[in-house]
Enzyme design. Structure first.
Site, mmCIF file in Angstrom:
data_model
loop_
_atom_site.group_PDB
_atom_site.id
_atom_site.type_symbol
_atom_site.label_atom_id
_atom_site.label_comp_id
_atom_site.label_asym_id
_atom_site.label_seq_id
_atom_site.Cartn_x
_atom_site.Cartn_y
_atom_site.Cartn_z
ATOM 1 N N SER A 1 0.722 -1.214 0.092
ATOM 2 C CA SER A 1 0.059 0.062 0.060
ATOM 3 C C SER A 1 0.823 1.321 -0.078
ATOM 4 C CB SER A 1 -1.037 0.034 1.274
ATOM 5 O OG SER A 1 -1.958 0.995 1.201
ATOM 6 N N ASP B 1 10.233 5.573 -9.906
ATOM 7 C CA ASP B 1 9.946 6.124 -11.134
ATOM 8 C C ASP B 1 10.721 7.348 -11.733
ATOM 9 O OD1 ASP B 1 7.901 4.175 -11.662
ATOM 10 O OD2 ASP B 1 6.087 5.309 -11.328
ATOM 11 N N LYS C 1 -0.396 -4.098 -3.494
ATOM 12 C CA LYS C 1 -1.729 -3.403 -3.216
ATOM 13 C C LYS C 1 -1.749 -2.350 -3.825
ATOM 14 C CE LYS C 1 -4.825 -2.238 0.640
ATOM 15 N NZ LYS C 1 -4.970 -0.780 0.398
#
Length: 556
Positions: free
Chosen positions: A295, A306, A320
Protein backbone atom coordinates in the site's frame (compact mmCIF):
# COMPACT_ATOMS: atom_id res chain seq x y z
CA UNK A 1 -24.52 -1.65 22.58
CA UNK A 2 -27.71 -3.45 23.63
CA UNK A 3 -30.61 -3.20 21.14
CA UNK A 4 -34.17 -3.16 22.40
CA UNK A 5 -36.03 -6.00 20.61
CA UNK A 6 -39.11 -3.84 20.19
CA UNK A 7 -37.13 -1.00 18.69
CA UNK A 8 -35.42 -3.56 16.47
CA UNK A 9 -38.76 -4.76 15.06
CA UNK A 10 -39.77 -1.16 14.38
CA UNK A 11 -36.44 -0.60 12.57
CA UNK A 12 -37.11 -3.51 10.26
CA UNK A 13 -40.65 -2.31 9.59
CA UNK A 14 -39.11 1.03 8.64
CA UNK A 15 -36.66 -0.70 6.33
CA UNK A 16 -39.49 -2.60 4.69
CA UNK A 17 -41.45 0.65 4.22
CA UNK A 18 -38.39 2.31 2.66
CA UNK A 19 -37.98 -0.70 0.39
CA UNK A 20 -41.64 -0.33 -0.49
CA UNK A 21 -41.05 3.26 -1.51
CA UNK A 22 -38.30 2.08 -3.83
CA UNK A 23 -40.71 -0.43 -5.30
CA UNK A 24 -43.35 2.23 -5.80
CA UNK A 25 -41.19 4.88 -7.40
CA UNK A 26 -38.63 3.01 -9.50
CA UNK A 27 -38.85 1.41 -12.87
CA UNK A 28 -38.75 -2.40 -12.61
CA UNK A 29 -36.03 -2.40 -15.26
CA UNK A 30 -33.87 -0.08 -13.19
CA UNK A 31 -31.07 -1.58 -11.05
CA UNK A 32 -32.57 0.27 -8.08
CA UNK A 33 -35.49 -2.11 -8.34
CA UNK A 34 -33.08 -5.00 -7.68
CA UNK A 35 -31.60 -3.16 -4.71
CA UNK A 36 -35.02 -2.44 -3.22
CA UNK A 37 -36.32 -5.93 -3.91
CA UNK A 38 -33.41 -7.64 -2.22
CA UNK A 39 -33.43 -5.28 0.74
CA UNK A 40 -37.09 -6.15 1.16
CA UNK A 41 -36.28 -9.88 1.00
CA UNK A 42 -33.45 -9.49 3.50
CA UNK A 43 -35.58 -7.53 5.95
CA UNK A 44 -38.38 -10.07 5.67
CA UNK A 45 -36.03 -13.01 6.22
CA UNK A 46 -34.67 -11.41 9.36
CA UNK A 47 -38.11 -10.49 10.62
CA UNK A 48 -39.23 -14.12 10.21
CA UNK A 49 -36.13 -15.38 12.02
CA UNK A 50 -36.58 -12.90 14.83
CA UNK A 51 -40.22 -13.93 15.24
CA UNK A 52 -40.13 -17.70 14.82
CA UNK A 53 -36.58 -19.04 15.32
CA UNK A 54 -36.42 -21.52 18.20
CA UNK A 55 -33.82 -19.52 20.17
CA UNK A 56 -33.57 -15.81 20.86
CA UNK A 57 -31.92 -13.98 17.95
CA UNK A 58 -29.13 -11.53 18.81
CA UNK A 59 -29.78 -8.72 16.30
CA UNK A 60 -26.42 -7.00 16.76
CA UNK A 61 -24.36 -10.16 16.29
CA UNK A 62 -26.49 -11.45 13.41
CA UNK A 63 -26.46 -8.19 11.46
CA UNK A 64 -22.72 -7.71 11.95
CA UNK A 65 -22.13 -11.27 10.70
CA UNK A 66 -24.20 -10.64 7.59
CA UNK A 67 -22.46 -7.31 6.90
CA UNK A 68 -19.02 -8.92 7.26
CA UNK A 69 -20.03 -11.75 4.90
CA UNK A 70 -21.29 -9.21 2.37
CA UNK A 71 -18.11 -7.14 2.43
CA UNK A 72 -15.92 -10.23 2.34
CA UNK A 73 -17.35 -10.99 -1.12
CA UNK A 74 -15.67 -7.83 -2.44
CA UNK A 75 -12.08 -7.51 -1.18
CA UNK A 76 -10.20 -7.77 2.15
CA UNK A 77 -9.90 -4.00 2.46
CA UNK A 78 -13.60 -3.08 2.43
CA UNK A 79 -14.34 -3.38 6.13
CA UNK A 80 -17.15 -2.54 8.57
CA UNK A 81 -16.27 -1.16 12.00
CA UNK A 82 -19.01 -1.56 14.62
CA UNK A 83 -19.09 0.86 17.52
CA UNK A 84 -17.11 -1.59 19.66
CA UNK A 85 -14.16 -1.39 17.22
CA UNK A 86 -14.06 2.35 16.63
CA UNK A 87 -11.23 2.84 19.11
CA UNK A 88 -9.20 0.24 17.22
CA UNK A 89 -9.93 2.06 13.96
CA UNK A 90 -8.83 5.39 15.42
CA UNK A 91 -5.67 3.76 16.75
CA UNK A 92 -4.77 2.58 13.24
CA UNK A 93 -5.24 6.01 11.69
CA UNK A 94 -3.93 8.29 14.44
CA UNK A 95 -1.33 5.99 15.96
CA UNK A 96 -2.62 6.84 19.42
CA UNK A 97 -4.45 4.85 22.04
CA UNK A 98 -5.06 5.05 25.75
CA UNK A 99 -3.51 2.18 27.64
CA UNK A 100 -0.26 0.98 29.19
CA UNK A 101 1.86 0.28 26.09
CA UNK A 102 1.93 -3.49 25.64
CA UNK A 103 0.83 -6.08 23.10
CA UNK A 104 -0.45 -9.40 24.42
CA UNK A 105 -0.20 -12.65 22.48
CA UNK A 106 -1.66 -16.08 23.11
CA UNK A 107 1.49 -18.13 23.66
CA UNK A 108 1.64 -21.62 25.12
CA UNK A 109 -2.00 -21.37 26.27
CA UNK A 110 -1.32 -18.19 28.23
CA UNK A 111 -1.49 -14.45 27.61
CA UNK A 112 2.04 -13.11 27.45
CA UNK A 113 3.53 -9.73 26.75
CA UNK A 114 5.04 -10.02 23.28
CA UNK A 115 5.87 -6.34 22.82
CA UNK A 116 6.34 -3.46 25.21
CA UNK A 117 6.76 0.19 24.27
CA UNK A 118 9.89 1.68 25.79
CA UNK A 119 9.13 4.24 28.54
CA UNK A 120 5.45 3.28 28.47
CA UNK A 121 3.51 2.92 31.74
CA UNK A 122 4.00 -0.87 31.66
CA UNK A 123 7.74 -0.55 31.04
CA UNK A 124 8.16 2.00 33.83
CA UNK A 125 6.21 -0.31 36.16
CA UNK A 126 8.80 -3.05 35.59
CA UNK A 127 6.96 -5.37 33.22
CA UNK A 128 8.83 -7.09 30.42
CA UNK A 129 8.46 -9.30 27.39
CA UNK A 130 7.49 -12.84 28.33
CA UNK A 131 5.58 -11.85 31.48
CA UNK A 132 2.23 -13.64 31.76
CA UNK A 133 -0.94 -11.66 32.44
CA UNK A 134 -3.24 -13.72 34.67
CA UNK A 135 -6.10 -11.31 35.35
CA UNK A 136 -7.17 -7.77 34.50
CA UNK A 137 -9.30 -5.79 36.94
CA UNK A 138 -10.41 -9.02 38.58
CA UNK A 139 -11.31 -10.78 35.33
CA UNK A 140 -9.28 -13.97 35.12
CA UNK A 141 -8.07 -14.54 31.58
CA UNK A 142 -8.93 -17.89 30.07
CA UNK A 143 -12.10 -18.40 32.08
CA UNK A 144 -14.06 -16.20 29.68
CA UNK A 145 -12.67 -16.92 26.19
CA UNK A 146 -14.88 -14.29 24.57
CA UNK A 147 -13.19 -11.54 26.60
CA UNK A 148 -10.49 -9.69 24.67
CA UNK A 149 -7.60 -8.90 27.05
CA UNK A 150 -6.48 -5.94 24.95
CA UNK A 151 -9.92 -4.35 25.39
CA UNK A 152 -9.78 -4.85 29.16
CA UNK A 153 -6.33 -3.28 29.23
CA UNK A 154 -7.42 -0.06 27.55
CA UNK A 155 -9.22 2.80 29.22
CA UNK A 156 -9.20 6.56 29.53
CA UNK A 157 -5.88 8.26 30.22
CA UNK A 158 -5.42 8.88 33.93
CA UNK A 159 -7.40 5.84 35.02
CA UNK A 160 -5.76 2.81 36.61
CA UNK A 161 -5.76 -0.82 35.53
CA UNK A 162 -5.04 -3.57 38.06
CA UNK A 163 -3.33 -6.63 36.64
CA UNK A 164 -2.03 -9.84 38.16
CA UNK A 165 1.24 -10.82 36.50
CA UNK A 166 3.46 -13.86 36.67
CA UNK A 167 6.79 -12.33 35.77
CA UNK A 168 9.49 -14.47 34.22
CA UNK A 169 11.74 -15.93 36.89
CA UNK A 170 9.21 -15.40 39.68
CA UNK A 171 7.38 -18.20 41.53
CA UNK A 172 4.25 -16.27 42.49
CA UNK A 173 2.10 -13.67 40.71
CA UNK A 174 2.26 -10.00 41.64
CA UNK A 175 -0.42 -7.32 41.39
CA UNK A 176 0.38 -4.11 39.55
CA UNK A 177 -1.75 -0.97 39.52
CA UNK A 178 -0.72 0.98 36.45
CA UNK A 179 -1.92 4.40 35.38
CA UNK A 180 -3.03 4.51 31.76
CA UNK A 181 -1.61 7.14 29.44
CA UNK A 182 -2.09 8.22 25.85
CA UNK A 183 0.43 6.07 24.00
CA UNK A 184 1.75 7.28 20.64
CA UNK A 185 2.71 4.43 18.32
CA UNK A 186 5.89 5.43 16.52
CA UNK A 187 6.15 5.19 12.76
CA UNK A 188 9.92 5.74 12.70
CA UNK A 189 11.32 3.20 15.14
CA UNK A 190 14.98 3.74 14.26
CA UNK A 191 16.81 6.73 12.85
CA UNK A 192 20.56 6.60 13.24
CA UNK A 193 23.96 6.85 11.60
CA UNK A 194 24.91 3.19 11.13
CA UNK A 195 28.20 3.70 9.29
CA UNK A 196 30.24 6.87 8.75
CA UNK A 197 28.05 9.08 6.54
CA UNK A 198 25.31 6.44 6.14
CA UNK A 199 21.94 7.18 7.71
CA UNK A 200 19.22 4.63 8.33
CA UNK A 201 15.48 5.20 8.83
CA UNK A 202 13.21 2.29 9.72
CA UNK A 203 9.60 3.23 8.92
CA UNK A 204 7.10 0.68 10.21
CA UNK A 205 3.75 2.39 9.63
CA UNK A 206 1.92 5.24 7.89
CA UNK A 207 -0.36 6.70 10.54
CA UNK A 208 -1.13 10.41 10.88
CA UNK A 209 2.33 11.45 12.10
CA UNK A 210 4.46 9.38 9.69
CA UNK A 211 5.61 12.18 7.38
CA UNK A 212 6.41 14.47 10.29
CA UNK A 213 8.50 11.75 11.94
CA UNK A 214 10.40 10.97 8.72
CA UNK A 215 11.10 14.67 8.12
CA UNK A 216 12.36 15.12 11.68
CA UNK A 217 14.58 12.04 11.36
CA UNK A 218 15.91 13.17 7.99
CA UNK A 219 16.86 16.64 9.20
CA UNK A 220 18.51 15.27 12.35
CA UNK A 221 20.56 12.73 10.39
CA UNK A 222 21.73 15.44 8.00
CA UNK A 223 22.89 17.44 11.00
CA UNK A 224 24.86 14.39 12.13
CA UNK A 225 26.70 14.23 8.80
CA UNK A 226 24.53 11.86 6.78
CA UNK A 227 25.61 11.71 3.12
CA UNK A 228 23.73 8.55 2.07
CA UNK A 229 20.42 7.10 3.26
CA UNK A 230 18.81 3.68 3.67
CA UNK A 231 15.02 3.90 4.00
CA UNK A 232 13.70 0.58 5.32
CA UNK A 233 10.08 -0.18 4.34
CA UNK A 234 10.22 -3.96 4.84
CA UNK A 235 7.16 -5.45 6.53
CA UNK A 236 5.44 -2.05 6.39
CA UNK A 237 1.73 -2.70 5.67
CA UNK A 238 1.02 0.89 4.65
CA UNK A 239 -1.63 3.24 5.94
CA UNK A 240 -2.71 6.75 5.06
CA UNK A 241 -2.32 7.87 1.44
CA UNK A 242 -1.70 11.46 2.53
CA UNK A 243 1.33 10.39 4.54
CA UNK A 244 2.81 8.50 1.58
CA UNK A 245 2.39 11.62 -0.57
CA UNK A 246 4.03 13.87 2.02
CA UNK A 247 6.96 11.47 2.49
CA UNK A 248 7.54 11.34 -1.28
CA UNK A 249 7.48 15.16 -1.27
CA UNK A 250 10.49 15.14 1.07
CA UNK A 251 12.63 13.73 -1.75
CA UNK A 252 11.16 15.06 -5.01
CA UNK A 253 10.73 18.67 -6.22
CA UNK A 254 7.67 20.80 -5.68
CA UNK A 255 5.12 20.37 -8.45
CA UNK A 256 6.15 16.82 -9.39
CA UNK A 257 3.29 14.37 -9.83
CA UNK A 258 3.19 11.75 -7.08
CA UNK A 259 0.11 9.60 -7.51
CA UNK A 260 -3.24 9.54 -9.30
CA UNK A 261 -6.40 7.79 -8.10
CA UNK A 262 -9.09 6.50 -10.48
CA UNK A 263 -12.39 4.91 -9.53
CA UNK A 264 -16.09 4.64 -10.40
CA UNK A 265 -17.03 8.01 -8.88
CA UNK A 266 -15.34 10.34 -11.37
CA UNK A 267 -15.49 13.44 -9.19
CA UNK A 268 -13.37 11.62 -6.62
CA UNK A 269 -10.60 10.94 -9.15
CA UNK A 270 -7.62 13.05 -8.24
CA UNK A 271 -4.02 13.71 -9.16
CA UNK A 272 -1.66 14.54 -6.29
CA UNK A 273 1.45 16.66 -6.74
CA UNK A 274 4.29 17.60 -4.42
CA UNK A 275 2.98 20.78 -2.78
CA UNK A 276 6.04 21.74 -0.75
CA UNK A 277 9.72 22.31 -1.33
CA UNK A 278 11.66 19.08 -1.01
CA UNK A 279 13.97 18.57 1.96
CA UNK A 280 16.54 16.56 0.02
CA UNK A 281 16.74 15.87 -3.73
CA UNK A 282 20.43 14.88 -3.88
CA UNK A 283 21.36 12.37 -1.17
CA UNK A 284 21.75 8.84 -2.63
CA UNK A 285 18.95 6.64 -1.28
CA UNK A 286 18.37 2.91 -1.11
CA UNK A 287 14.83 1.79 -0.25
CA UNK A 288 14.49 -1.70 1.22
CA UNK A 289 11.26 -3.62 0.50
CA UNK A 290 10.00 -7.19 0.75
CA UNK A 291 6.83 -9.16 0.05
CA UNK A 292 5.16 -7.63 3.11
CA UNK A 293 5.72 -4.03 2.02
CA UNK A 294 2.27 -2.89 0.91
CA UNK A 295 0.00 0.00 0.00
CA UNK A 296 1.48 3.34 1.11
CA UNK A 297 4.92 1.70 1.44
CA UNK A 298 4.66 0.66 -2.21
CA UNK A 299 3.66 4.17 -3.25
CA UNK A 300 6.80 5.61 -1.66
CA UNK A 301 9.04 2.93 -3.17
CA UNK A 302 7.35 3.13 -6.59
CA UNK A 303 7.41 6.93 -6.80
CA UNK A 304 11.10 7.12 -5.87
CA UNK A 305 11.78 4.39 -8.42
CA UNK A 306 9.81 6.14 -11.17
CA UNK A 307 11.78 9.36 -10.65
CA UNK A 308 15.07 7.42 -10.41
CA UNK A 309 15.46 9.07 -7.03
CA UNK A 310 16.39 5.85 -5.20
CA UNK A 311 17.58 2.34 -5.85
CA UNK A 312 14.97 -0.14 -4.70
CA UNK A 313 16.49 -3.24 -3.12
CA UNK A 314 15.05 -6.46 -1.70
CA UNK A 315 12.18 -8.67 -2.82
CA UNK A 316 9.07 -7.96 -4.87
CA UNK A 317 6.50 -6.06 -2.82
CA UNK A 318 3.00 -7.22 -1.89
CA UNK A 319 1.07 -5.57 -4.71
CA UNK A 320 -1.76 -3.52 -3.17
CA UNK A 321 -2.75 -0.81 -5.62
CA UNK A 322 -6.15 -0.03 -4.10
CA UNK A 323 -7.34 3.08 -2.27
CA UNK A 324 -9.89 3.10 0.57
CA UNK A 325 -11.97 5.93 1.99
CA UNK A 326 -13.78 5.89 5.31
CA UNK A 327 -17.52 6.57 5.41
CA UNK A 328 -19.39 7.44 8.59
CA UNK A 329 -22.42 5.25 9.30
CA UNK A 330 -25.21 5.60 11.89
CA UNK A 331 -24.70 4.88 15.58
CA UNK A 332 -20.96 5.69 15.64
CA UNK A 333 -20.06 2.99 13.14
CA UNK A 334 -17.83 3.31 10.10
CA UNK A 335 -17.04 1.52 6.87
CA UNK A 336 -13.81 1.56 4.92
CA UNK A 337 -14.56 1.15 1.20
CA UNK A 338 -12.25 0.48 -1.72
CA UNK A 339 -13.06 3.34 -4.09
CA UNK A 340 -10.17 3.53 -6.53
CA UNK A 341 -6.88 2.21 -7.82
CA UNK A 342 -3.77 4.33 -7.61
CA UNK A 343 -1.30 4.98 -10.40
CA UNK A 344 2.24 6.19 -9.79
CA UNK A 345 4.11 8.67 -12.06
CA UNK A 346 5.19 6.17 -14.73
CA UNK A 347 1.49 5.33 -15.22
CA UNK A 348 1.55 1.85 -13.69
CA UNK A 349 -0.79 0.32 -11.14
CA UNK A 350 0.89 -2.31 -9.00
CA UNK A 351 -2.26 -4.17 -7.88
CA UNK A 352 -1.43 -7.90 -7.89
CA UNK A 353 -4.85 -9.52 -7.35
CA UNK A 354 -8.05 -9.20 -9.38
CA UNK A 355 -10.98 -9.11 -6.95
CA UNK A 356 -13.54 -8.56 -9.70
CA UNK A 357 -12.86 -11.81 -11.57
CA UNK A 358 -12.45 -14.49 -8.93
CA UNK A 359 -11.61 -18.18 -9.05
CA UNK A 360 -14.30 -20.81 -8.61
CA UNK A 361 -13.44 -21.15 -4.90
CA UNK A 362 -13.95 -17.41 -4.35
CA UNK A 363 -10.27 -16.53 -4.11
CA UNK A 364 -8.93 -13.56 -6.05
CA UNK A 365 -7.06 -14.21 -9.27
CA UNK A 366 -3.47 -13.09 -9.62
CA UNK A 367 -2.69 -11.04 -12.69
CA UNK A 368 -0.55 -13.07 -15.06
CA UNK A 369 3.03 -11.94 -15.71
CA UNK A 370 2.29 -12.26 -19.42
CA UNK A 371 -0.33 -9.51 -19.12
CA UNK A 372 2.03 -7.07 -17.40
CA UNK A 373 2.49 -3.81 -19.28
CA UNK A 374 5.86 -2.11 -19.64
CA UNK A 375 6.35 1.45 -18.42
CA UNK A 376 9.43 3.62 -18.08
CA UNK A 377 11.03 5.65 -15.33
CA UNK A 378 12.12 9.25 -15.83
CA UNK A 379 15.55 8.06 -17.01
CA UNK A 380 14.04 5.47 -19.36
CA UNK A 381 14.41 2.31 -17.26
CA UNK A 382 11.81 -0.44 -17.74
CA UNK A 383 9.28 -1.07 -14.97
CA UNK A 384 6.11 -3.19 -15.07
CA UNK A 385 2.64 -3.10 -13.54
CA UNK A 386 0.23 -5.68 -12.17
CA UNK A 387 2.16 -7.28 -9.34
CA UNK A 388 3.95 -5.12 -6.84
CA UNK A 389 7.19 -3.15 -7.06
CA UNK A 390 10.05 -5.14 -8.60
CA UNK A 391 13.34 -4.05 -6.98
CA UNK A 392 16.19 -2.66 -9.06
CA UNK A 393 18.47 -4.93 -7.05
CA UNK A 394 16.98 -8.26 -6.04
CA UNK A 395 18.33 -9.88 -2.88
CA UNK A 396 17.76 -13.54 -2.21
CA UNK A 397 15.64 -14.51 0.73
CA UNK A 398 15.91 -18.21 1.31
CA UNK A 399 12.77 -19.75 2.79
CA UNK A 400 13.19 -21.09 6.30
CA UNK A 401 13.46 -24.82 6.79
CA UNK A 402 10.46 -26.70 8.12
CA UNK A 403 12.28 -27.14 11.43
CA UNK A 404 12.86 -23.40 11.91
CA UNK A 405 9.29 -22.64 10.90
CA UNK A 406 8.05 -25.13 13.48
CA UNK A 407 10.16 -23.48 16.19
CA UNK A 408 8.64 -20.10 15.33
CA UNK A 409 5.08 -21.35 14.94
CA UNK A 410 5.17 -23.03 18.34
CA UNK A 411 6.89 -20.03 19.96
CA UNK A 412 9.84 -22.09 21.16
CA UNK A 413 12.41 -19.33 20.61
CA UNK A 414 10.19 -16.87 22.49
CA UNK A 415 9.64 -19.26 25.40
CA UNK A 416 13.34 -20.08 25.70
CA UNK A 417 14.28 -16.38 25.66
CA UNK A 418 11.66 -15.77 28.40
CA UNK A 419 13.04 -18.58 30.55
CA UNK A 420 16.58 -17.38 29.95
CA UNK A 421 15.68 -13.82 31.02
CA UNK A 422 14.02 -15.24 34.11
CA UNK A 423 17.21 -16.98 35.20
CA UNK A 424 19.78 -14.39 34.10
CA UNK A 425 19.36 -10.68 34.76
CA UNK A 426 21.88 -9.53 32.14
CA UNK A 427 23.36 -10.50 28.82
CA UNK A 428 26.02 -8.72 26.79
CA UNK A 429 25.02 -5.32 25.32
CA UNK A 430 22.96 -5.56 22.13
CA UNK A 431 25.84 -4.39 19.95
CA UNK A 432 28.05 -7.21 21.25
CA UNK A 433 25.58 -9.99 21.99
CA UNK A 434 25.83 -13.25 20.04
CA UNK A 435 24.37 -16.69 20.55
CA UNK A 436 27.47 -18.75 21.27
CA UNK A 437 28.02 -22.48 21.73
CA UNK A 438 27.07 -22.29 25.41
CA UNK A 439 23.69 -20.66 24.74
CA UNK A 440 22.97 -23.03 21.87
CA UNK A 441 23.77 -25.99 24.15
CA UNK A 442 21.37 -24.63 26.76
CA UNK A 443 18.70 -24.19 24.09
CA UNK A 444 19.25 -27.75 22.88
CA UNK A 445 18.80 -29.12 26.41
CA UNK A 446 15.78 -26.90 27.08
CA UNK A 447 14.12 -27.90 23.79
CA UNK A 448 14.59 -31.58 24.56
CA UNK A 449 12.73 -31.15 27.86
CA UNK A 450 9.92 -29.09 26.34
CA UNK A 451 6.72 -30.33 24.73
CA UNK A 452 8.03 -29.48 21.26
CA UNK A 453 7.19 -32.10 18.65
CA UNK A 454 8.65 -32.14 15.17
CA UNK A 455 8.97 -34.77 12.49
CA UNK A 456 11.73 -34.31 9.92
CA UNK A 457 10.78 -34.71 6.22
CA UNK A 458 12.94 -37.82 5.90
CA UNK A 459 11.06 -39.56 8.72
CA UNK A 460 7.74 -38.57 7.15
CA UNK A 461 8.82 -40.05 3.82
CA UNK A 462 10.04 -43.30 5.39
CA UNK A 463 6.72 -43.72 7.19
CA UNK A 464 4.86 -43.13 3.92
CA UNK A 465 6.97 -45.78 2.19
CA UNK A 466 6.28 -48.28 4.94
CA UNK A 467 2.57 -47.53 4.88
CA UNK A 468 2.34 -47.83 1.08
CA UNK A 469 4.02 -51.26 1.13
CA UNK A 470 2.15 -52.64 4.15
CA UNK A 471 0.04 -55.01 2.03
CA UNK A 472 2.93 -56.19 -0.12
CA UNK A 473 5.06 -59.28 0.40
CA UNK A 474 8.22 -57.21 0.71
CA UNK A 475 6.87 -55.21 3.68
CA UNK A 476 8.40 -57.32 6.46
CA UNK A 477 11.85 -57.30 4.91
CA UNK A 478 11.71 -53.57 4.10
CA UNK A 479 10.44 -52.73 7.57
CA UNK A 480 13.21 -54.70 9.24
CA UNK A 481 15.85 -53.05 7.05
CA UNK A 482 14.57 -49.55 7.75
CA UNK A 483 14.29 -50.18 11.49
CA UNK A 484 17.96 -51.13 11.55
CA UNK A 485 18.71 -47.73 10.04
CA UNK A 486 16.29 -45.88 12.33
CA UNK A 487 19.04 -43.77 13.86
CA UNK A 488 19.66 -42.28 10.42
CA UNK A 489 16.09 -41.34 9.54
CA UNK A 490 14.25 -40.82 12.81
CA UNK A 491 14.05 -37.20 13.90
CA UNK A 492 16.75 -36.14 16.33
CA UNK A 493 16.36 -32.62 17.74
CA UNK A 494 20.06 -32.16 18.42
CA UNK A 495 20.89 -33.15 14.86
CA UNK A 496 18.22 -30.82 13.45
CA UNK A 497 19.56 -27.94 15.51
CA UNK A 498 23.09 -28.50 14.21
CA UNK A 499 21.84 -28.92 10.64
CA UNK A 500 19.91 -25.62 10.72
CA UNK A 501 22.14 -23.69 13.12
CA UNK A 502 22.99 -21.06 10.51
CA UNK A 503 19.38 -19.87 10.23
CA UNK A 504 18.32 -20.57 13.84
CA UNK A 505 21.18 -18.60 15.44
CA UNK A 506 20.14 -15.13 14.15
CA UNK A 507 16.48 -15.86 14.93
CA UNK A 508 17.38 -16.75 18.51
CA UNK A 509 19.66 -13.72 18.82
CA UNK A 510 16.84 -11.40 17.74
CA UNK A 511 14.41 -12.96 20.19
CA UNK A 512 16.80 -12.73 23.13
CA UNK A 513 17.80 -9.16 22.36
CA UNK A 514 14.12 -8.18 22.12
CA UNK A 515 13.45 -9.72 25.54
CA UNK A 516 16.34 -7.87 27.19
CA UNK A 517 16.66 -4.62 25.23
CA UNK A 518 13.28 -4.20 23.48
CA UNK A 519 12.97 -2.55 20.06
CA UNK A 520 15.94 -0.26 20.62
CA UNK A 521 18.24 -3.23 21.11
CA UNK A 522 16.81 -5.06 18.11
CA UNK A 523 17.50 -1.98 15.98
CA UNK A 524 21.14 -2.07 17.05
CA UNK A 525 21.39 -5.78 16.19
CA UNK A 526 19.75 -5.31 12.78
CA UNK A 527 22.08 -2.55 11.59
CA UNK A 528 25.01 -4.78 12.55
CA UNK A 529 23.90 -8.17 11.21
CA UNK A 530 20.87 -7.87 8.90
CA UNK A 531 21.97 -9.17 5.44
CA UNK A 532 19.75 -6.70 3.54
CA UNK A 533 21.12 -3.72 5.44
CA UNK A 534 24.67 -4.97 4.91
CA UNK A 535 23.99 -5.33 1.17
CA UNK A 536 22.62 -1.77 1.04
CA UNK A 537 25.66 -0.39 2.87
CA UNK A 538 27.90 -2.25 0.42
CA UNK A 539 26.13 -0.78 -2.64
CA UNK A 540 26.22 2.74 -1.21
CA UNK A 541 29.97 2.26 -0.89
CA UNK A 542 30.16 1.77 -4.68
CA UNK A 543 29.01 5.12 -6.11
CA UNK A 544 29.72 4.21 -9.73
CA UNK A 545 27.63 1.04 -9.55
CA UNK A 546 24.86 2.88 -7.70
CA UNK A 547 24.73 5.61 -10.36
CA UNK A 548 24.79 3.08 -13.21
CA UNK A 549 21.67 1.35 -11.86
CA UNK A 550 19.68 4.59 -11.96
CA UNK A 551 21.03 5.80 -15.32
CA UNK A 552 20.55 2.54 -17.25
CA UNK A 553 18.36 3.54 -20.22
CA UNK A 554 16.11 0.90 -21.78
CA UNK A 555 13.46 3.09 -23.40
CA UNK A 556 13.39 2.64 -27.20
Amino acid sequence: MRINPRSFKHSFLGLILISGLFLAFTNPGDRFFEIAKNLDIYATVFKELNTYYVDEVDPKKSIETSIEALLKSFDPYTVYYPESEIDEFLQMTTGKYQGIGIILSDINQSHRISFIEENSPAHKAGLGIGDQIISINGTKLGETPETDPSVLMKGSAGSFVNIDVMQVGKTAPQTFSIKRETVQIKNVVNASIIRPGVGYILLEDFNASAAKEVKTALLELKKQGMQKLILDLRNNPGGLLTQAIDICNLFIPKGAKIVETRGKVEEWNKSYQALNQAVDTETPIIVLINNRSASAAEIVAGVLQDYDRAVIMGQKSFGKGLVQVTRDLPYRTKMKITTAKYYIPSGRCIQALDYKHKNADGSAKAFQDSSAKIFYTQNGRKVVDGGGIVPDQLTDKKPLSGFSQALLTKDMLFLFASDYRGSRINIAPAENFAVDADIMAKFTTWLGKSNFNYEAPVETQVKKILESTREQAEYAELSELLQKQAAQWKTNLERELKLHAQEITPLLEQEMIMHYYLQKGLNTWSTRKDPSILAAVDLLGKPAKFASILSRKEKP
